[in-house]
Design a protein around this motif. Structure first.
Motif, PDB file in Angstrom:
ATOM      1  N   ILE A   1      16.490 -39.974  19.811  1.00  0.00           N
ATOM      2  CA  ILE A   1      17.530 -40.758  19.148  1.00  0.00           C
ATOM      3  C   ILE A   1      18.090 -41.848  20.058  1.00  0.00           C
ATOM      4  CG2 ILE A   1      19.370 -39.132  19.787  1.00  0.00           C
ATOM      5  CD1 ILE A   1      20.726 -39.811  17.122  1.00  0.00           C
ATOM      6  N   GLU A   2      18.129 -41.598  21.366  1.00  0.00           N
ATOM      7  CA  GLU A   2      18.644 -42.593  22.310  1.00  0.00           C
ATOM      8  C   GLU A   2      17.830 -43.877  22.236  1.00  0.00           C
ATOM      9  OE1 GLU A   2      18.835 -43.004  27.153  1.00  0.00           O
ATOM     10  OE2 GLU A   2      19.428 -41.083  26.264  1.00  0.00           O
TER      11      GLU A   2
ATOM     12  N   HIS B   1      27.589 -47.330  16.290  1.00  0.00           N
ATOM     13  CA  HIS B   1      26.150 -47.518  16.433  1.00  0.00           C
ATOM     14  C   HIS B   1      25.556 -47.074  17.769  1.00  0.00           C
ATOM     15  CE1 HIS B   1      26.058 -49.517  12.613  1.00  0.00           C
ATOM     16  NE2 HIS B   1      26.885 -50.463  13.011  1.00  0.00           N
TER      17      HIS B   1
ATOM     18  N   ASP C   1      23.221 -37.097  16.161  1.00  0.00           N
ATOM     19  CA  ASP C   1      23.623 -38.407  15.672  1.00  0.00           C
ATOM     20  C   ASP C   1      25.112 -38.385  15.349  1.00  0.00           C
ATOM     21  OD1 ASP C   1      23.617 -40.983  14.789  1.00  0.00           O
ATOM     22  OD2 ASP C   1      22.349 -40.641  13.034  1.00  0.00           O
ATOM     23  N   GLY C   2      25.867 -39.292  15.962  1.00  0.00           N
ATOM     24  CA  GLY C   2      27.316 -39.283  15.802  1.00  0.00           C
ATOM     25  C   GLY C   2      28.034 -38.409  16.815  1.00  0.00           C
TER      26      GLY C   2
ATOM     27  N   GLU D   1      15.838 -44.746  19.746  1.00  0.00           N
ATOM     28  CA  GLU D   1      15.938 -45.284  18.383  1.00  0.00           C
ATOM     29  C   GLU D   1      17.186 -46.135  18.222  1.00  0.00           C
ATOM     30  OE1 GLU D   1      15.812 -41.781  16.023  1.00  0.00           O
ATOM     31  OE2 GLU D   1      13.688 -41.379  16.413  1.00  0.00           O
ATOM     32  N   LYS D   2      18.301 -45.667  18.767  1.00  0.00           N
ATOM     33  CA  LYS D   2      19.548 -46.432  18.699  1.00  0.00           C
ATOM     34  C   LYS D   2      19.405 -47.751  19.460  1.00  0.00           C
ATOM     35  CE  LYS D   2      22.399 -43.571  16.481  1.00  0.00           C
ATOM     36  NZ  LYS D   2      23.160 -43.933  15.268  1.00  0.00           N
TER      37      LYS D   2
ATOM     38  N   HIS E   1      24.854 -44.286  21.020  1.00  0.00           N
ATOM     39  CA  HIS E   1      24.603 -42.852  21.187  1.00  0.00           C
ATOM     40  C   HIS E   1      24.887 -42.442  22.625  1.00  0.00           C
ATOM     41  CE1 HIS E   1      22.828 -38.906  20.554  1.00  0.00           C
ATOM     42  NE2 HIS E   1      22.255 -39.055  21.748  1.00  0.00           N
TER      43      HIS E   1
ATOM     44  N   HIS F   1      15.746 -36.373  23.928  1.00  0.00           N
ATOM     45  CA  HIS F   1      16.040 -36.740  22.550  1.00  0.00           C
ATOM     46  C   HIS F   1      15.607 -38.173  22.251  1.00  0.00           C
ATOM     47  CE1 HIS F   1      18.210 -33.016  22.269  1.00  0.00           C
ATOM     48  NE2 HIS F   1      19.030 -33.373  23.235  1.00  0.00           N
TER      49      HIS F   1
END
Length: 222
Positions: free
Chosen positions: A45-46, A185, A194-195, A48-49, A187, A43
């Motif tokens: 998102i990791e 904020h 997300d969340g 990106e965070k 992950h 993923h």
């Protein structure tokens, strides 16, 4: 500790972000930087965070591509066709990435030496964790010795969360005045939601720890 600098192994998750805030407090923001690894995690998102947090905090980040590890091992953190398993029938959960922390620490040490940084901080823990052997204190200490011998440099690998429960890690974030920041904020979710999905082992551990800490905090306030 104004003359010392620190390198934080940083993923953008709860643990490494808490370690980053503690390092900023202990060393001063101007003396802290982070190293983040792309290892083929399933993923985006990791990463990106992680990028968002370091930009928000104005901390230097070095991103290293270690996706070559996918040529040597396979697991549920890198293969989205695999269902997450906690290892009831296996020795370890299938989210364990063989060699990951050894590779991370080796590359972190190589980079740190080039920057003249002796202190490397990594948020591994053997209290509330998924049973990964490379999160144990004995492994980190052995890796510290190996790095020192391999590069003839006085590395100090620090693991501030090693013996903390997840509730105690939340307490530390609160003591640093950053509980809401870490909660909002960072992950942790294995599923890349997300969340948080609220159902994977990582989300369950995170939420259980937060619930325990907030209950303790409320109780102590009475």
């Amino acid at each position: 500790m104004t003359n010392k600098k620190a390198l934080v192994v940083f993923s953008g998750g709860q643990d490494s972000t808490t370690c980053l805030f503690q390092a900023i407090q202990d060393y001063g923001k101007e003396n802290v930087e982070v190293i983040t690894f792309f290892y083929g995690q399933r993923h985006a998102i990791e990463l990106e965070k992680a990028k968002w947090i370091v930009r928000d905090l104005n901390v230097k980040q070095t991103m290293i591509d270690t996706s070559v590890i996918k040529q040597t091992t396979n697991n549920a953190l890198m293969d989205d066709s695999m269902e997450i398993s906690q290892g009831e029938s296996e020795e370890y959960p299938n989210t364990f990435v063989d060699g990951r922390n050894a590779l991370f620490l080796l590359l972190a040490g190589t980079y740190a030496k080039g920057q003249g940084i002796t202190d490397i901080i990594i948020g591994v823990c053997e209290t509330d964790f998924s049973g990964y052997p490379d999160c144990r204190d004995v492994f980190v200490k052995s890796m510290n010795v190996t790095l020192n011998l391999a590069m003839d440099f006085p590395f100090v690998v620090k693991t501030p969360l090693m013996y903390l429960t997840k509730a105690e890690t939340w307490a530390l974030a609160d003591e640093l005045g950053r509980l809401d920041y870490v909660r909002d904020h960072t992950h942790t979710c294995y599923m890349g939601v997300d969340g948080g999905c609220g159902e994977c082992p990582s989300c369950e551990l995170r939420e259980k720890g937060l619930t325990e800490y907030l209950a303790q905090k409320a109780g102590s306030a009475l």
